[in-house]
Design a protein around this motif. Sequence first.
Motif, mmCIF file in Angstrom:
data_model
loop_
_atom_site.group_PDB
_atom_site.id
_atom_site.type_symbol
_atom_site.label_atom_id
_atom_site.label_comp_id
_atom_site.label_asym_id
_atom_site.label_seq_id
_atom_site.Cartn_x
_atom_site.Cartn_y
_atom_site.Cartn_z
ATOM 1 N N ILE A 167 0.836 -1.202 0.000
ATOM 2 C CA ILE A 167 0.000 0.000 0.000
ATOM 3 C C ILE A 167 0.869 1.249 0.000
ATOM 4 C CG2 ILE A 167 -1.696 1.330 1.337
ATOM 5 C CD1 ILE A 167 -2.891 -1.318 2.266
ATOM 6 N N VAL A 168 1.919 1.256 0.815
ATOM 7 C CA VAL A 168 2.814 2.414 0.854
ATOM 8 C C VAL A 168 3.546 2.548 -0.477
ATOM 9 C CG1 VAL A 168 4.827 3.434 1.988
ATOM 10 C CG2 VAL A 168 3.053 2.315 3.358
ATOM 11 N N ARG A 169 3.991 1.436 -1.041
ATOM 12 C CA ARG A 169 4.687 1.500 -2.322
ATOM 13 C C ARG A 169 3.777 2.081 -3.415
ATOM 14 N NH1 ARG A 169 8.917 -0.741 -4.216
ATOM 15 N NH2 ARG A 169 7.804 -1.590 -6.021
ATOM 16 N N GLU A 170 2.524 1.686 -3.433
ATOM 17 C CA GLU A 170 1.596 2.234 -4.424
ATOM 18 C C GLU A 170 1.404 3.726 -4.222
ATOM 19 O OE1 GLU A 170 0.038 1.018 -7.241
ATOM 20 O OE2 GLU A 170 1.579 -0.507 -6.879
ATOM 21 N N ALA A 171 1.340 4.151 -2.961
ATOM 22 C CA ALA A 171 1.220 5.583 -2.674
ATOM 23 C C ALA A 171 2.439 6.336 -3.185
ATOM 24 C CB ALA A 171 1.052 5.797 -1.172
ATOM 25 N N GLN A 172 3.612 5.762 -2.999
ATOM 26 C CA GLN A 172 4.833 6.412 -3.483
ATOM 27 C C GLN A 172 4.813 6.556 -5.002
ATOM 28 O OE1 GLN A 172 7.661 3.602 -1.672
ATOM 29 N NE2 GLN A 172 8.414 5.274 -0.387
ATOM 30 N N LYS A 173 4.325 5.540 -5.684
ATOM 31 C CA LYS A 173 4.294 5.568 -7.147
ATOM 32 C C LYS A 173 3.279 6.564 -7.692
ATOM 33 C CE LYS A 173 5.524 0.663 -7.605
ATOM 34 N NZ LYS A 173 5.027 -0.667 -8.035
ATOM 35 N N ASN A 174 2.304 6.939 -6.875
ATOM 36 C CA ASN A 174 1.187 7.743 -7.374
ATOM 37 C C ASN A 174 1.173 9.171 -6.837
ATOM 38 O OD1 ASN A 174 -0.557 5.874 -9.094
ATOM 39 N ND2 ASN A 174 -0.292 4.636 -7.258
ATOM 40 N N ILE A 175 2.308 9.656 -6.367
ATOM 41 C CA ILE A 175 2.397 11.059 -5.976
ATOM 42 C C ILE A 175 2.184 11.915 -7.224
ATOM 43 C CG2 ILE A 175 3.897 12.855 -5.030
ATOM 44 C CD1 ILE A 175 2.987 10.770 -2.983
ATOM 45 N N LYS A 176 1.287 12.868 -7.147
ATOM 46 C CA LYS A 176 0.860 13.622 -8.334
ATOM 47 C C LYS A 176 1.478 15.013 -8.430
ATOM 48 C CE LYS A 176 -1.893 10.266 -9.491
ATOM 49 N NZ LYS A 176 -1.498 9.349 -10.595
ATOM 50 N N LEU A 177 2.600 15.221 -7.812
ATOM 51 C CA LEU A 177 3.234 16.539 -7.823
ATOM 52 C C LEU A 177 4.354 16.586 -8.851
ATOM 53 C CD1 LEU A 177 3.526 17.161 -3.972
ATOM 54 C CD2 LEU A 177 1.790 18.055 -5.531
ATOM 55 N N PRO A 178 4.585 17.749 -9.472
ATOM 56 C CA PRO A 178 5.718 17.880 -10.390
ATOM 57 C C PRO A 178 7.042 17.827 -9.636
ATOM 58 C CG PRO A 178 4.682 20.009 -10.040
ATOM 59 C CD PRO A 178 3.797 19.001 -9.369
ATOM 60 N N ASN A 179 8.072 17.406 -10.340
ATOM 61 C CA ASN A 179 9.428 17.369 -9.791
ATOM 62 C C ASN A 179 9.535 16.457 -8.565
ATOM 63 O OD1 ASN A 179 9.871 19.204 -11.791
ATOM 64 N ND2 ASN A 179 10.567 20.855 -10.471
ATOM 65 N N VAL A 180 8.725 15.420 -8.527
ATOM 66 C CA VAL A 180 8.865 14.355 -7.537
ATOM 67 C C VAL A 180 9.063 13.067 -8.318
ATOM 68 C CG1 VAL A 180 7.807 13.059 -5.655
ATOM 69 C CG2 VAL A 180 7.412 15.518 -5.838
ATOM 70 N N ILE A 181 10.222 12.449 -8.172
ATOM 71 C CA ILE A 181 10.512 11.245 -8.933
ATOM 72 C C ILE A 181 10.810 10.092 -7.982
ATOM 73 C CG2 ILE A 181 11.291 12.499 -10.964
ATOM 74 C CD1 ILE A 181 14.130 12.089 -10.141
ATOM 75 N N LEU A 182 10.637 8.893 -8.491
ATOM 76 C CA LEU A 182 10.789 7.682 -7.684
ATOM 77 C C LEU A 182 11.975 6.869 -8.185
ATOM 78 C CD1 LEU A 182 9.364 5.804 -5.491
ATOM 79 C CD2 LEU A 182 8.414 4.593 -7.461
ATOM 80 N N VAL A 183 12.817 6.468 -7.261
ATOM 81 C CA VAL A 183 13.870 5.493 -7.526
ATOM 82 C C VAL A 183 13.519 4.249 -6.717
ATOM 83 C CG1 VAL A 183 16.309 4.936 -7.201
ATOM 84 C CG2 VAL A 183 15.644 7.209 -8.010
ATOM 85 N N ASP A 184 13.215 3.165 -7.393
ATOM 86 C CA ASP A 184 12.668 1.989 -6.726
ATOM 87 C C ASP A 184 13.780 1.084 -6.216
ATOM 88 O OD1 ASP A 184 10.973 0.063 -5.770
ATOM 89 O OD2 ASP A 184 9.775 -0.084 -7.603
#
Length: 289
Positions: free
Chosen positions: A232-249
């Motif tokens: 659930i937390v991982r899905e939340a991290q993937k779905n942040i809707k703000l610009p200039n926020v990127i994910l490194v998995d």
Amino acid sequence: MKPAAARRPLLLCALAAAAALSFLLVAPPPPLAAHLSTLLLTFPASPYAPRPKLLFLLAGQSNMAGRGIAPSPLPPPFRPHPRVLRLAASRRWVVAAPPLHADIDTHKACGLGPAMPFAHRLLRESGGDSSLVLGLVPSAVGGTRIWMWARGEPLYEAAVARARAALGAGGGTLGAVLWFQGESDTIELDDATAYGGRMERLVNDLRADLGIPDLLVIQVGLASGEGNYTDIVREAQKNIKLPNVILVDAIGLPLRDDQLHLSTEAHLRLGDMLGQAYLKFNSSTDSRQ
């Protein structure tokens, strides 16, 4: 080539860094935190301290603070470099040497984390640019939930104060926030389902309070969790809707025996991945201008 007198301060810093690392590799585990705090508080200031720096705020919990075990010899990406500095708890710029959070995350013995390999990746890609000075601003504390990083909470206010101090101590630019947190939010379902909204508020508050509306935030996708709600937390991290926020998995990176903290090998790989993400983001930004 610089004259010997000009090279002497850098040589002294390198020798001091080597001495610090030799201490880390032989010190006994039980009193490690106390010894490291004393060592880092007395670490010599860097001759690069007055120079403008490219700054990175390191925030989150234990995997950002670093729990990797230091092998001997220490891999080159973890070793000190004269142009990689750390803002100590005393707010002095010193040569960065692991563990970076020893005087910040003081309740546990800190180890190796991803920030030094990240910094070395940026130096390698700089093409030998001797004007590049990196300033790491450790602020992570192990075992913390994201609500503890909300505006008004001590962890948030301390991180903002340290970022402001870094910007004011010699000047420079805040390149990004490196955020690795969320393992503790996998324990309770309410925390896990609230994670996305809390993360977006955190990003917006940091940008507002630091006066950098387009501040880059690189968040690390969880490789592990303390509870049953990691997905659930991982899905939340993937779905942040703000610009200039990127994910490194970080999923799939090797873990220590506790199945919670990243291994030394994992921190090496993660630091390199974070460096690649930062460089790619800036390259794409430059191409759009």
